[in-house]
Design a protein around this motif. Structure first.
Motif, mmCIF file in Angstrom:
data_model
loop_
_atom_site.group_PDB
_atom_site.id
_atom_site.type_symbol
_atom_site.label_atom_id
_atom_site.label_comp_id
_atom_site.label_asym_id
_atom_site.label_seq_id
_atom_site.Cartn_x
_atom_site.Cartn_y
_atom_site.Cartn_z
ATOM 1 N N GLY A 279 -2.115 3.641 -4.065
ATOM 2 C CA GLY A 279 -3.335 2.705 -3.467
ATOM 3 C C GLY A 279 -2.590 1.297 -3.342
ATOM 4 O O GLY A 279 -1.487 1.202 -2.626
ATOM 5 N N ILE B 96 0.848 -1.334 -0.013
ATOM 6 C CA ILE B 96 0.163 0.072 -0.023
ATOM 7 C C ILE B 96 1.061 1.417 0.147
ATOM 8 O O ILE B 96 2.133 1.226 0.778
ATOM 9 C CB ILE B 96 -0.796 0.190 1.266
ATOM 10 N N LEU C 266 -3.916 6.141 2.768
ATOM 11 C CA LEU C 266 -3.355 5.550 1.561
ATOM 12 C C LEU C 266 -3.353 6.877 0.400
ATOM 13 O O LEU C 266 -3.825 7.755 0.407
ATOM 14 C CB LEU C 266 -3.979 4.307 1.064
ATOM 15 N N ASP D 1 0.349 8.127 2.393
ATOM 16 C CA ASP D 1 -0.073 9.596 1.842
ATOM 17 C C ASP D 1 0.868 10.610 2.483
ATOM 18 O O ASP D 1 1.832 11.059 1.795
ATOM 19 C CB ASP D 1 -1.533 9.597 2.297
ATOM 20 N N ALA E 160 -6.384 3.932 -3.785
ATOM 21 C CA ALA E 160 -6.599 4.482 -2.232
ATOM 22 C C ALA E 160 -7.817 4.908 -2.022
ATOM 23 O O ALA E 160 -8.458 4.588 -0.944
ATOM 24 C CB ALA E 160 -5.529 5.727 -2.199
#
Ligand code: 2P0
Length: 320
Positions: A144, A34, A310, A37, A163
């Motif tokens: 994502g 993943i 994410l 962010d 995401a």
């Protein structure tokens, strides 16, 4: 001839641990991650014909230890007859402590270098270049849920889920901020050459990848957590059984694992994963985050928490 790109680290849920071709840095198996962010590395690359050789600064301080890998990455992207470059890297999270700083750094570097030299490569080509320097960096090219596949003589990345389509949260429990004693590239090789569990680890990877793909497609949090924790503990078991053993955990790492398991037994949607370092990443649903934070911040040995959602992939943020 100057561009800046930004990329976020990624956290593997199905891990990359071991290479099938060391000289080309090709992984022995696929992996699924993943992309995060709020944590990021920003790389500015400026080519300058008047410069005698490449120069690197990390968070404003000149650095020679990472420079050879940076130069190799620039050579791979632009060829060896390129001009020398001034590279500055800025990172808003601890470097070399198991938070995948090399993944975000090399993903941002190939994107910035390509843009500074005129651009034109697509994410697949840039992922292949980033992966040739740092395997996990290929996965930070896109956002994502990302799968890195071993295909023929190369790697390929593909997005499994955006995401925004499954907005999980990641709470990172930082248990140590000093650089790790052994880099993951070296540790992987020790595992490959000496761990009695290594061949079984590689053999079972396809099964774990399939289970994770199915869980992601169904947005089945419990199933994803089950396979991710299993895969993480299996990777660390491979390392523990190596000669010499590689033990990245400290006592707080173990305490955090118990905290996460206890939360889950109380019905909270959370699972842990741990990379080549002592930090524990607790992946949870957004509604579970306050409980996860409260429990981890009071876990003995936890120094600080970082929380993030994410995010998207590597992007150019400035170009002159
Ligand atoms: C991963 N790690 O899948 C695994 C889990 C660490 C533990 O990918 O040798 O620093 O440069 O290709 O990219 C660390 O990988 O290794 C890593 P190299 P890299 O995230």
């Amino acid at each position: 001839m100057r561009a800046t790109a930004r990329a976020q680290p990624n956290i593997a849920l199905i891990k990359y641990w071991g290479k099938r071709d060391v000289s080309r840095n090709l992984p022995a198996a696929g992996s699924i991650s993943i992309t995060l962010d709020e944590l990021y590395t920003s790389m500015c690359v400026e080519f300058d014909a008047a410069l005698p050789s490449d120069v690197l600064t990390i968070n404003g301080v000149e650095d020679v230890s990472m420079l050879p890998r940076i130069s190799r990455c620039l050579d791979a992207t632009l060829g060896e007859h390129r001009d020398a470059a001034r590279v500055s890297s800025d990172c808003n999270f601890p470097i070399a402590a198991g938070l995948a700083s090399s993944a975000s750094a090399f993903a941002a570097l190939v994107v910035a270098a390509d843009a500074a030299a005129g651009g034109g490569r697509d994410a697949a080509a840039l992922a292949s270049l980033a992966g040739s320097i740092s395997g996990s960096a290929a996965r930070s090219l896109i956002g994502g849920f990302v799968e890195l596949q071993n295909v023929g003589d190369d790697i390929r990345i593909r997005k499994l889920c955006a995401a925004a389509d499954w907005p999980l949260r990641v709470v990172v429990a930082v248990t140590q901020t000093e650089p790790k004693p052994l880099g993951s590239g070296d540790a992987m090789e020790i595992s490959r050459k000496t761990s009695p569990f290594y061949s079984l680890w590689i053999e079972q990877q396809e099964h774990d990848l399939a289970a994770a793909r199915a869980a992601i497609a169904a947005r089945d949090f419990a199933a994803l957590g089950t396979v991710a924790e299993h895969n993480c503990l299996k990777m660390h078991s491979v390392m523990w059984a190596s000669r010499p053993p590689t033990i990245y955990w400290n006592s707080a790492t173990l305490e955090c694992m118990h905290t996460v398991r206890k939360l889950r037994s109380e019905g909270i949607d959370v699972f842990f994963t741990i990379d080549a370092g002592p930090q524990v990443k607790a992946v949870c649903t957004p509604d579970a985050e306050p409980r996860v934070r409260r429990a981890l911040v009071t876990t003995p040995g936890v120094r600080e928490l970082m929380a993030t959602g994410l995010g998207g992939g590597a992007v150019v943020v400035a170009h002159e």
